[in-house]
Motif scaffolding. Structure first.
Motif, mmCIF file in Angstrom:
data_model
loop_
_atom_site.group_PDB
_atom_site.id
_atom_site.type_symbol
_atom_site.label_atom_id
_atom_site.label_comp_id
_atom_site.label_asym_id
_atom_site.label_seq_id
_atom_site.Cartn_x
_atom_site.Cartn_y
_atom_site.Cartn_z
ATOM 1 N N LEU A 15 1.311 -1.041 0.199
ATOM 2 C CA LEU A 15 -0.260 0.316 -0.088
ATOM 3 C C LEU A 15 0.842 1.613 -0.272
ATOM 4 O O LEU A 15 1.214 1.553 1.272
ATOM 5 N N ASN A 16 0.759 2.493 -1.555
ATOM 6 C CA ASN A 16 1.850 3.434 -1.260
ATOM 7 C C ASN A 16 1.219 4.326 -1.076
ATOM 8 O O ASN A 16 0.187 5.014 -1.464
ATOM 9 N N GLY A 58 -2.469 5.086 -6.410
ATOM 10 C CA GLY A 58 -2.496 6.092 -7.244
ATOM 11 C C GLY A 58 -3.854 6.167 -7.039
ATOM 12 O O GLY A 58 -4.474 6.897 -8.391
ATOM 13 N N ILE A 59 -4.443 5.280 -6.278
ATOM 14 C CA ILE A 59 -6.059 6.266 -6.300
ATOM 15 C C ILE A 59 -6.824 7.341 -5.226
ATOM 16 O O ILE A 59 -5.842 7.232 -3.990
ATOM 17 N N ASP A 60 -7.279 8.248 -5.594
ATOM 18 C CA ASP A 60 -7.513 9.363 -5.203
ATOM 19 C C ASP A 60 -8.414 9.174 -4.278
ATOM 20 O O ASP A 60 -9.143 8.796 -4.647
ATOM 21 N N ASP A 114 -16.655 -2.182 1.384
ATOM 22 C CA ASP A 114 -17.117 -0.485 1.645
ATOM 23 C C ASP A 114 -16.601 -0.693 0.169
ATOM 24 O O ASP A 114 -15.339 -1.476 -0.230
ATOM 25 N N GLU A 115 -16.613 -0.374 -1.092
ATOM 26 C CA GLU A 115 -16.302 -0.539 -2.494
ATOM 27 C C GLU A 115 -14.826 0.717 -2.450
ATOM 28 O O GLU A 115 -14.292 -0.197 -2.957
ATOM 29 N N LEU A 125 -8.709 -0.180 -3.172
ATOM 30 C CA LEU A 125 -7.001 0.032 -2.469
ATOM 31 C C LEU A 125 -6.723 -1.683 -1.623
ATOM 32 O O LEU A 125 -5.492 -1.933 -2.180
ATOM 33 N N ILE A 126 -7.959 -2.835 -1.507
ATOM 34 C CA ILE A 126 -6.762 -3.841 -0.957
ATOM 35 C C ILE A 126 -6.660 -4.831 -2.486
ATOM 36 O O ILE A 126 -5.601 -5.354 -3.086
ATOM 37 N N ARG A 127 -7.458 -4.665 -3.734
ATOM 38 C CA ARG A 127 -7.412 -4.792 -5.262
ATOM 39 C C ARG A 127 -6.071 -4.641 -5.630
ATOM 40 O O ARG A 127 -5.215 -5.227 -6.363
ATOM 41 N N SER A 128 -6.305 -3.080 -5.226
ATOM 42 C CA SER A 128 -5.162 -2.775 -5.630
ATOM 43 C C SER A 128 -3.198 -2.885 -5.396
ATOM 44 O O SER A 128 -2.468 -3.284 -5.753
#
Length: 146
Positions: free
Chosen positions: A68-69, A86-88, A128-129, A134-137
């Motif tokens: 997790l970055n 990379g997900i805001d 929680d979507e 985030l976990i999938r990333s």
């Protein structure tokens, strides 16, 4: 880089299985095996992860947080504003942003189920979507890095 010694040994093994096998075909088969992409299970094992074999064959990812970055989003005026892999998440509601930050402090049980060939995690944060995304990333980063 391919280990030619292993490829030649494998070709000899194939030849020994049936003496009627043609040597050139044994070599082609050994090269095809060497060039075949490794499964995720094999890549995780070669990266040092261990198989846990009590409730089915699983490989636990104990250092999940490493994938997790979190980068602080300085463009937002809200609290708990980060860009994760990379997900805001700055424009999400406050509760979701706090849950995302809690990913760093909680132990998520993430494992690779060797029987179904899927990553599985406990849904500690409910359904929680954004957290799932985030976990999938992080899982995608694991697949890329191992």
């Amino acid at each position: 880089m391919y280990n030619k010694s292993k490829i030649m040994k494998r070709a000899h093994e194939i030849k020994k299985q049936d003496s009627k096998n043609i040597w050139s075909l044994c070599l082609k088969m050994a090269w095809a095996e060497a060039k075949a992409p490794e499964s995720i299970e094999e890549r995780l094992l070669s990266a040092g992860y261990k198989i846990w074999d009590k409730k089915g064959k699983r490989i636990y990812i104990n250092n999940f947080k490493k994938y997790l970055n979190f980068v602080e989003n300085t463009n937002s005026l809200n609290a708990y504003c980060y860009i994760v892999n990379g997900i805001d998440i700055s424009n999400k509601n406050r509760a979701t942003r706090k849950k995302a930050l809690a990913l760093l402090d909680t132990d998520i049980k993430l494992y690779f189920d060797c029987e179904s060939n899927k990553f599985v995690w406990n849904e500690r944060f409910g359904n929680d979507e954004v957290i799932d995304m985030l976990i999938r990333s992080a899982i995608q980063r694991i697949k890329e890095e191992v």
